[in-house]
Design a protein around this motif. Sequence first.
Motif, PDB file in Angstrom:
ATOM      1  N   GLU A  63      17.970  42.683 -25.813  1.00 53.93           N
ATOM      2  CA  GLU A  63      17.099  42.255 -24.713  1.00 53.93           C
ATOM      3  C   GLU A  63      17.474  40.864 -24.197  1.00 53.93           C
ATOM      4  O   GLU A  63      17.456  40.617 -23.005  1.00 53.93           O
ATOM      5  CB  GLU A  63      15.633  42.282 -25.177  1.00 53.93           C
ATOM      6  N   ASN A  64      17.860  39.955 -25.102  1.00 50.51           N
ATOM      7  CA  ASN A  64      18.193  38.596 -24.658  1.00 50.51           C
ATOM      8  C   ASN A  64      19.481  38.569 -23.827  1.00 50.51           C
ATOM      9  O   ASN A  64      19.569  37.818 -22.860  1.00 50.51           O
ATOM     10  CB  ASN A  64      18.247  37.614 -25.828  1.00 50.51           C
ATOM     11  N   LYS A 118      20.581  41.135 -22.045  1.00 49.02           N
ATOM     12  CA  LYS A 118      20.201  41.801 -20.791  1.00 49.02           C
ATOM     13  C   LYS A 118      19.522  40.804 -19.853  1.00 49.02           C
ATOM     14  O   LYS A 118      19.832  40.745 -18.662  1.00 49.02           O
ATOM     15  CB  LYS A 118      19.260  42.970 -21.073  1.00 49.02           C
ATOM     16  N   GLN A 119      18.602  39.991 -20.381  1.00 49.29           N
ATOM     17  CA  GLN A 119      17.892  39.011 -19.568  1.00 49.29           C
ATOM     18  C   GLN A 119      18.840  37.926 -19.048  1.00 49.29           C
ATOM     19  O   GLN A 119      18.708  37.467 -17.908  1.00 49.29           O
ATOM     20  CB  GLN A 119      16.742  38.377 -20.364  1.00 49.29           C
ATOM     21  N   GLY A 140      19.597  37.228 -15.175  1.00 49.59           N
ATOM     22  CA  GLY A 140      19.471  35.886 -14.607  1.00 49.59           C
ATOM     23  C   GLY A 140      20.694  35.492 -13.799  1.00 49.59           C
ATOM     24  O   GLY A 140      20.589  34.892 -12.726  1.00 49.59           O
TER      25      GLY A 140
END
Length: 135
Positions: free
Chosen positions: A64-65, A67-68, A72
Amino acid sequence: MASMKKSSGNRLDVRWQHGIDIDKNSRKVQCKYCQKIISGGIFHFKQHLACTCKDVEPCHEISENVKQMILGVLVKNLEANAKKRKAHQYSANDDDEIKEISSKDKGKRAASRSGSTQTTLNQLLKKDIREEACR
């Protein structure tokens, strides 16, 4: 943060930390997480990593990190592109105005060849403003 240049030789780009260039021409990239080969270059690969489902299947193995972070980067690139388009639009409008003024000036200069000096855009603008004020 790593450089974001678009050149194919730039392997410092953050996205290359998550993929492998298959053909050595940046058109096919293999995802390090799901091993899927993405055609369409780094643009489609970014969409794959960010799981946007935009023209490519999302990566189901990515954390998830990461992907974020990629999402961004995509958002920042979209904002930069919008800013560039807006700046280009303003400069194109300015160019059109200069061409319009210049074309008005051509007729005046051709008719008055007896004068030895050329009318500048600044003089022409002041003359137009003065005429408008007199009206």
